[in-house]
Design a protein around this motif. Sequence first.
Motif, mmCIF file in Angstrom:
data_model
loop_
_atom_site.group_PDB
_atom_site.id
_atom_site.type_symbol
_atom_site.label_atom_id
_atom_site.label_comp_id
_atom_site.label_asym_id
_atom_site.label_seq_id
_atom_site.Cartn_x
_atom_site.Cartn_y
_atom_site.Cartn_z
ATOM 1 N N ASP A 1 -38.339 8.021 -14.611
ATOM 2 C CA ASP A 1 -38.748 9.061 -15.567
ATOM 3 C C ASP A 1 -37.570 9.971 -15.931
ATOM 4 O OD1 ASP A 1 -41.345 8.096 -15.553
ATOM 5 O OD2 ASP A 1 -42.014 9.491 -14.000
ATOM 6 N N PRO B 1 -39.933 5.575 -8.946
ATOM 7 C CA PRO B 1 -40.435 5.814 -10.302
ATOM 8 C C PRO B 1 -39.984 7.153 -10.876
ATOM 9 C CG PRO B 1 -42.165 4.851 -8.948
ATOM 10 C CD PRO B 1 -41.020 5.191 -8.023
ATOM 11 N N ASP C 1 -40.254 -0.203 -7.505
ATOM 12 C CA ASP C 1 -41.564 -0.651 -7.004
ATOM 13 C C ASP C 1 -41.950 -2.034 -7.506
ATOM 14 O OD1 ASP C 1 -41.634 1.772 -5.759
ATOM 15 O OD2 ASP C 1 -43.322 2.594 -6.898
ATOM 16 N N PRO D 1 -41.030 4.587 -20.107
ATOM 17 C CA PRO D 1 -41.269 4.449 -18.671
ATOM 18 C C PRO D 1 -42.749 4.277 -18.359
ATOM 19 C CG PRO D 1 -40.679 6.707 -19.226
ATOM 20 C CD PRO D 1 -40.422 5.889 -20.446
ATOM 21 N N GLY D 2 -43.040 3.375 -17.450
ATOM 22 C CA GLY D 2 -44.427 3.113 -17.070
ATOM 23 C C GLY D 2 -44.517 1.820 -16.299
ATOM 24 N N LYS D 3 -45.737 1.414 -15.988
ATOM 25 C CA LYS D 3 -45.948 0.160 -15.286
ATOM 26 C C LYS D 3 -45.522 -0.994 -16.176
ATOM 27 C CE LYS D 3 -49.643 1.659 -12.184
ATOM 28 N NZ LYS D 3 -51.047 1.431 -11.707
ATOM 29 N N LEU D 4 -44.759 -1.907 -15.603
ATOM 30 C CA LEU D 4 -44.230 -3.029 -16.367
ATOM 31 C C LEU D 4 -45.241 -4.171 -16.382
ATOM 32 C CD1 LEU D 4 -40.573 -2.974 -15.002
ATOM 33 C CD2 LEU D 4 -41.326 -2.254 -17.279
ATOM 34 N N ASP D 5 -45.660 -4.542 -17.577
ATOM 35 C CA ASP D 5 -46.621 -5.636 -17.737
ATOM 36 C C ASP D 5 -45.859 -6.955 -17.740
ATOM 37 O OD1 ASP D 5 -48.815 -7.208 -18.216
ATOM 38 O OD2 ASP D 5 -48.947 -6.724 -20.362
ATOM 39 N N SER E 1 -35.802 -0.643 -13.000
ATOM 40 C CA SER E 1 -37.122 -0.798 -12.408
ATOM 41 C C SER E 1 -37.148 -0.377 -10.954
ATOM 42 C CB SER E 1 -37.600 -2.253 -12.532
ATOM 43 O OG SER E 1 -36.702 -3.141 -11.897
ATOM 44 N N TYR F 1 -42.373 -0.489 -11.935
ATOM 45 C CA TYR F 1 -42.394 0.675 -12.822
ATOM 46 C C TYR F 1 -40.992 0.778 -13.410
ATOM 47 C CZ TYR F 1 -43.303 5.471 -14.418
ATOM 48 O OH TYR F 1 -43.488 6.606 -15.189
#
Length: 307
Positions: free
Chosen positions: A80, A76, A124, A97-101, A122, A107
């Motif tokens: 970033d 991750p 994780d 950037p962030g958790k992928l829904d 991506s 991430y």
Amino acid sequence: MSEPVVRLRALRSVTLRSTSCADAGEFYREVWGLRQVEQDTGAVWLRGTSSEHHVLQLQQAERNALGKVAFAVATPREIDEAASRLVAQGIPLVTEPGKLDQVGGGYGLRFADPEGRLIELSADVFAVTPDDPDGHPAVPRKLAHVVLNTADIDAACEFYTRVLGMRISDWSEHQMAFLRCNADHHVIAFNQAPFASVNHVAYEMASIDHFMRGIGRLRHNGITPLWGPGRHGPGSNTFGYFADPAGLVCEYTSEVEQVVEDAWLCRVWRRTPELSDLWGTAGPPSKDVRTHMAGVPDPGYTAWWRG
């Protein structure tokens, strides 16, 4: 020259927008050999035998198009850092950037290339228990490569090498460029064309025996190759091209050439039947396969993306 924004580890998955999502999902599941991991209204996710959560997502759409291409990044933190570098180069982020829904989680971030193709980086992402990748079933192990038609092959190569750090392994004259991000000869290739579109998506089989038995299974189901079986010059990989129910081209391949980074020399291959198929079994590509590979103009993610 600026440094690449990130170090890509591998080609992870591809999303295809399909005019026949349900029929194509059944084809890839029941005939092609992928396994379904998730399904939703107008969408399906399928995996190979590796630990990758999925290698193919299909989305119902009014026209065939590329949904996105996803690449694996180690951590991750690298995501970033890539975000900061993309913005510094004036490349806007489609997804911060962030958790992928999304199915498979992870991430990551998304941005677009100059022709509007959505690229996802991506880390994780959820893994699945590997099947026996070297076992008996003649089914795909992983996503091998994606070939994309481009209206400007030089601009496409410049972007993917400068921004994403990919290396050009070989050229097929000035018509096709083969790009790598790891030891595989190519994970992306660009084909010069009148417009941007999907050319084909290739899936790696564990061996040449798996490759031939996979083609045999399709023949048993009444599906004959558009082109192949044969062996390409660039990449030295075997090939057998087919069309899915939406008309998008899918390929079985095996024995993709492995690049020793410090020893590899980029070559320019002549575009002759003898070099497009070293075995001489497939002959030159027919008008039909060329038409399928040309696809339809893809206006890019802005034509359908809703976040």
